[in-house]
Each structure stands twice: as C-alpha cells, then as structure tokens.
Design a protein around this motif. Structure first.
Motif, PDB file in Angstrom:
ATOM      1  N   VAL A  93      60.405  83.967  -2.740  1.00  0.00           N
ATOM      2  CA  VAL A  93      61.550  84.626  -2.333  1.00  0.00           C
ATOM      3  C   VAL A  93      61.356  86.127  -2.410  1.00  0.00           C
ATOM      4  CG1 VAL A  93      63.726  85.531  -3.070  1.00  0.00           C
ATOM      5  CG2 VAL A  93      63.151  83.063  -3.385  1.00  0.00           C
ATOM      6  N   LEU A  94      60.289  86.860  -2.900  1.00  0.00           N
ATOM      7  CA  LEU A  94      60.089  88.116  -2.775  1.00  0.00           C
ATOM      8  C   LEU A  94      59.380  88.531  -1.472  1.00  0.00           C
ATOM      9  CD1 LEU A  94      60.002  90.851  -4.494  1.00  0.00           C
ATOM     10  CD2 LEU A  94      57.627  90.107  -5.377  1.00  0.00           C
ATOM     11  N   GLU A  95      58.695  87.531  -1.034  1.00  0.00           N
ATOM     12  CA  GLU A  95      58.062  87.773   0.340  1.00  0.00           C
ATOM     13  C   GLU A  95      58.903  87.023   1.480  1.00  0.00           C
ATOM     14  OE1 GLU A  95      54.138  86.518  -0.384  1.00  0.00           O
ATOM     15  OE2 GLU A  95      53.840  87.962  -2.012  1.00  0.00           O
ATOM     16  N   ALA A  96      60.281  86.550   1.294  1.00  0.00           N
ATOM     17  CA  ALA A  96      60.564  85.981   2.364  1.00  0.00           C
ATOM     18  C   ALA A  96      60.693  86.443   3.677  1.00  0.00           C
ATOM     19  CB  ALA A  96      62.311  85.636   1.758  1.00  0.00           C
ATOM     20  N   ASP A  97      60.452  85.687   4.681  1.00  0.00           N
ATOM     21  CA  ASP A  97      60.457  86.067   6.330  1.00  0.00           C
ATOM     22  C   ASP A  97      61.790  85.888   6.585  1.00  0.00           C
ATOM     23  OD1 ASP A  97      60.250  85.731   8.957  1.00  0.00           O
ATOM     24  OD2 ASP A  97      58.017  85.828   8.541  1.00  0.00           O
ATOM     25  N   PHE A  98      62.568  86.756   6.949  1.00  0.00           N
ATOM     26  CA  PHE A  98      63.969  86.533   7.491  1.00  0.00           C
ATOM     27  C   PHE A  98      64.029  85.843   8.791  1.00  0.00           C
ATOM     28  CE2 PHE A  98      64.586  89.782   4.276  1.00  0.00           C
ATOM     29  CZ  PHE A  98      66.114  89.599   3.891  1.00  0.00           C
ATOM     30  N   ASP A  99      63.008  86.007   9.554  1.00  0.00           N
ATOM     31  CA  ASP A  99      63.095  85.227  10.910  1.00  0.00           C
ATOM     32  C   ASP A  99      62.906  83.679  10.632  1.00  0.00           C
ATOM     33  OD1 ASP A  99      63.560  87.685  12.541  1.00  0.00           O
ATOM     34  OD2 ASP A  99      61.289  88.058  12.717  1.00  0.00           O
ATOM     35  N   ALA A 138      63.944  67.511   0.081  1.00  0.00           N
ATOM     36  CA  ALA A 138      64.245  69.008  -0.146  1.00  0.00           C
ATOM     37  C   ALA A 138      65.766  69.455  -0.044  1.00  0.00           C
ATOM     38  CB  ALA A 138      63.515  70.121   0.678  1.00  0.00           C
ATOM     39  N   ALA A 139      66.715  68.362   0.122  1.00  0.00           N
ATOM     40  CA  ALA A 139      68.017  68.602   0.306  1.00  0.00           C
ATOM     41  C   ALA A 139      68.543  68.272  -1.158  1.00  0.00           C
ATOM     42  CB  ALA A 139      68.873  67.667   1.145  1.00  0.00           C
ATOM     43  N   ILE A 140      67.891  67.652  -1.994  1.00  0.00           N
ATOM     44  CA  ILE A 140      68.212  67.355  -3.309  1.00  0.00           C
ATOM     45  C   ILE A 140      67.525  68.326  -4.527  1.00  0.00           C
ATOM     46  CG2 ILE A 140      68.378  65.401  -5.000  1.00  0.00           C
ATOM     47  CD1 ILE A 140      68.147  63.638  -2.481  1.00  0.00           C
ATOM     48  N   GLU A 141      66.339  68.474  -4.007  1.00  0.00           N
ATOM     49  CA  GLU A 141      65.353  69.321  -5.129  1.00  0.00           C
ATOM     50  C   GLU A 141      65.152  70.549  -4.693  1.00  0.00           C
ATOM     51  OE1 GLU A 141      62.073  67.305  -6.647  1.00  0.00           O
ATOM     52  OE2 GLU A 141      62.771  65.139  -5.785  1.00  0.00           O
ATOM     53  N   THR A 142      64.754  71.619  -5.425  1.00  0.00           N
ATOM     54  CA  THR A 142      63.937  72.758  -4.855  1.00  0.00           C
ATOM     55  C   THR A 142      62.441  72.652  -5.506  1.00  0.00           C
ATOM     56  OG1 THR A 142      64.757  73.995  -6.820  1.00  0.00           O
ATOM     57  CG2 THR A 142      66.161  74.192  -5.103  1.00  0.00           C
ATOM     58  N   TYR A 143      61.660  73.570  -4.871  1.00  0.00           N
ATOM     59  CA  TYR A 143      60.355  73.590  -5.086  1.00  0.00           C
ATOM     60  C   TYR A 143      60.001  75.120  -4.929  1.00  0.00           C
ATOM     61  CZ  TYR A 143      59.648  72.504  -0.211  1.00  0.00           C
ATOM     62  OH  TYR A 143      59.390  72.478   0.993  1.00  0.00           O
ATOM     63  N   ASP A 144      58.890  75.780  -5.733  1.00  0.00           N
ATOM     64  CA  ASP A 144      58.496  77.074  -5.666  1.00  0.00           C
ATOM     65  C   ASP A 144      57.873  77.225  -4.101  1.00  0.00           C
ATOM     66  OD1 ASP A 144      58.926  77.259  -8.327  1.00  0.00           O
ATOM     67  OD2 ASP A 144      56.997  77.218  -8.883  1.00  0.00           O
ATOM     68  N   ASN A 145      58.331  78.682  -3.599  1.00  0.00           N
ATOM     69  CA  ASN A 145      58.063  79.270  -2.389  1.00  0.00           C
ATOM     70  C   ASN A 145      58.704  78.149  -0.923  1.00  0.00           C
ATOM     71  OD1 ASN A 145      56.295  80.568  -3.691  1.00  0.00           O
ATOM     72  ND2 ASN A 145      54.622  79.068  -3.704  1.00  0.00           N
ATOM     73  N   GLY A 146      59.643  77.252  -1.587  1.00  0.00           N
ATOM     74  CA  GLY A 146      60.180  76.638  -0.410  1.00  0.00           C
ATOM     75  C   GLY A 146      61.787  77.071  -0.351  1.00  0.00           C
ATOM     76  N   SER A 147      62.061  78.118  -0.727  1.00  0.00           N
ATOM     77  CA  SER A 147      63.785  78.443  -0.866  1.00  0.00           C
ATOM     78  C   SER A 147      64.317  78.456   0.597  1.00  0.00           C
ATOM     79  CB  SER A 147      63.870  79.613  -1.586  1.00  0.00           C
ATOM     80  OG  SER A 147      63.228  80.727  -0.981  1.00  0.00           O
ATOM     81  N   GLY A 148      63.626  78.788   1.507  1.00  0.00           N
ATOM     82  CA  GLY A 148      64.084  79.023   2.996  1.00  0.00           C
ATOM     83  C   GLY A 148      64.493  77.433   3.425  1.00  0.00           C
ATOM     84  N   TYR A 149      63.572  76.445   3.392  1.00  0.00           N
ATOM     85  CA  TYR A 149      63.799  75.279   3.751  1.00  0.00           C
ATOM     86  C   TYR A 149      64.613  74.514   2.786  1.00  0.00           C
ATOM     87  CZ  TYR A 149      62.220  70.360   5.308  1.00  0.00           C
ATOM     88  OH  TYR A 149      62.494  69.249   5.799  1.00  0.00           O
ATOM     89  N   THR A 150      64.737  74.529   1.402  1.00  0.00           N
ATOM     90  CA  THR A 150      65.246  73.869   0.720  1.00  0.00           C
ATOM     91  C   THR A 150      66.857  74.306   0.776  1.00  0.00           C
ATOM     92  OG1 THR A 150      64.899  75.110  -1.238  1.00  0.00           O
ATOM     93  CG2 THR A 150      63.405  73.394  -1.010  1.00  0.00           C
ATOM     94  N   SER A 151      67.068  75.469   0.861  1.00  0.00           N
ATOM     95  CA  SER A 151      68.467  75.925   1.085  1.00  0.00           C
ATOM     96  C   SER A 151      69.207  75.435   2.419  1.00  0.00           C
ATOM     97  CB  SER A 151      68.520  77.469   1.013  1.00  0.00           C
ATOM     98  OG  SER A 151      67.676  78.002   2.002  1.00  0.00           O
TER      99      SER A 151
END
Length: 248
Positions: A93-99, A138-151
């Motif tokens: 999240v700290l390095e999230a790419d908004f695009d 990813a629609a059910i779980e979350t994983y590190d570094n995947g917040s853009g996709y999992t959300s």
C-alpha cells in the motif's frame, strides 16, 4: 453479427481472447450455445469464433459506447460470463500505483457492472438467464502487496452477490466462480510482460489450467433452471489459500 437460429441459446463471454474466456467459449459452444466472443483483441476472437461457429465482437468493457454497441447487436442473451478482468502490479500500500488501481477497478468492477447492467434486460427476457462472474479467491481473501487487486475483486464479488438478492423472483440465476492459481496470461499481464517473473509464480506448483475452470462453468450452465449454484471456489491441490502453497 452472425445471427443464430431463433431458437438457439446465446452466450456472451467477455475476455474471450485467451485463457479462461476462450476455454469457456469452446465449452459453451460444444453444449449448443451460439457464443459471442467479446474482447479487445480482434484477431484471436475472430479465430476463436471461426473455430466454434460463434461471433466475434471487439469491445473493451471499460468503454461505454462499445458495450452499448454490443448490446444493440444482440437480439437475445441467455448466458453472460463476466470473465474480463486482470491485475496490474504487486506493490505494498505504501507504494501503491494509482494508475494500476484505477485500471483494476475500472475493468474488474465497473466493466462487470457496465456489461451486466446493459445485458440484464435481455437475460430476464430470455426466461431462463444465467450470469456467471469469474472473480478470484482474491474476492474472498487478501494477501500482502495485493491490495489493489483484492479490493477490486472483493468489490466485483459484492456486486455479483448483491444481484443475487435483487433478482430474486426473476428468471435469472447467478454463479460466482472464484479460481485460485490458474496458469494463463494473468501473471504475464500483471508483470507487464516479464516472463521470468510470471513463470516464477507457478514454479514448483502444479496450477490449474483454463480448461479446468471452463469445465466448471459448463457444468453450471447445464444445470436445470431451478438449480442456482451460488459460489464455487476452485484451487489446485497444491494451494491452501491465496498465500499458502506446497512448492516442490
């Protein structure tokens, strides 16, 4: 578009140019559907449509005008497979790419909304419609570094599950297919064509393949109209969760 026989059921598959979408188009065609193959890439869907006797329609699900044109071209829709989607990047999240985030939300969430909303009246009018939305674990779980996709996938799943209640009493069934690790172009696209990095995702694991998911979608589509399979989570034996694998 090629007009199918009036009595022939029509299935629309988005993201049909490769992977799960292409495999699903083949399965549904074998079941007797006239399949409308929808994707951004013209050549692969034209080849696929020619192979299965279906119709190719070039459209980006993020383009409202293209989705409107698709809708206008269809006399009937019996099955919609919302398969278009994808991931970009793998950063904390700290390095999230908004695009990247915008693209993932646009294609996975708003793309699914745009197509579903446009085709829903035809699905209802069919008298026995089916919407299959391919989400992810990813629609059910979350994983590190995947917040853009999992959300984005959580939101896509919420959209689909909300429809299940809103359409209660209507002649439309809804099934969410949530795959785990499937070896397709997914990781290659996520890492912008970095083959070495994409291959490393599957190293030491026997993943699912596109046909594994397509066969399940075909099974869902072949159920009688009173049977609604709400959700199916599919993972390879070597995968316990979004972040736990047996690597040999």
């Amino acid at each position: 578009m090629t007009t199918p026989d009036a009595d022939r059921r029509v299935a629309v598959v988005t993201g049909a140019s490769a992977g799960i979408g292409a495999a699903t188009a083949r399965i549904l065609a074998a079941q007797g559907f006239h399949v409308v193959c929808v994707a951004r890439r013209k050549e692969p869907i034209e080849a696929l449509a020619g192979e299965i006797g279906g119709t190719a329609f070039v459209a980006d699900v993020t383009d409202a005008d293209a989705v409107a044109a698709l809708t206008d071209s269809l006399d009937r829709v019996d099955v919609l497979v919302n398969n278009a989607g994808g991931a970009r990047g793998l950063e904390p999240v700290l390095e999230a790419d908004f695009d990247n985030w915008r693209w993932m939300w646009e294609v996975n969430v708003l793309g699914t909304l745009r197509v579903t909303r446009a085709l829903l009246p035809k699905l209802i009018d069919s008298g026995d419609g089916l919407i299959v939305t391919v989400t992810s674990i990813a629609a059910i779980e979350t994983y590190d570094n995947g917040s853009g996709y999992t959300s984005a996938k959580h939101a896509q799943g919420a959209l689909h599950r909300t429809l299940r209640g809103e359409l209660l009493g209507k002649p439309v069934r809804l099934t969410e297919i949530a795959p785990g690790m499937v070896e397709t172009e997914f990781s290659l696209n996520r890492f912008k064509g970095d083959r070495e990095r994409a291959d490393a995702v599957y190293k030491g694991v026997k993943p699912l393949v596109a046909e594994d998911i397509a066969e399940v979608i075909g099974f869902v589509a072949s159920r009688p109209s009173h049977v609604n399979i709400d959700q199916i989570v599919i993972k390879p034996r070597d995968q316990a969760s979004a972040s736990r694998y047996n690597r040999t």
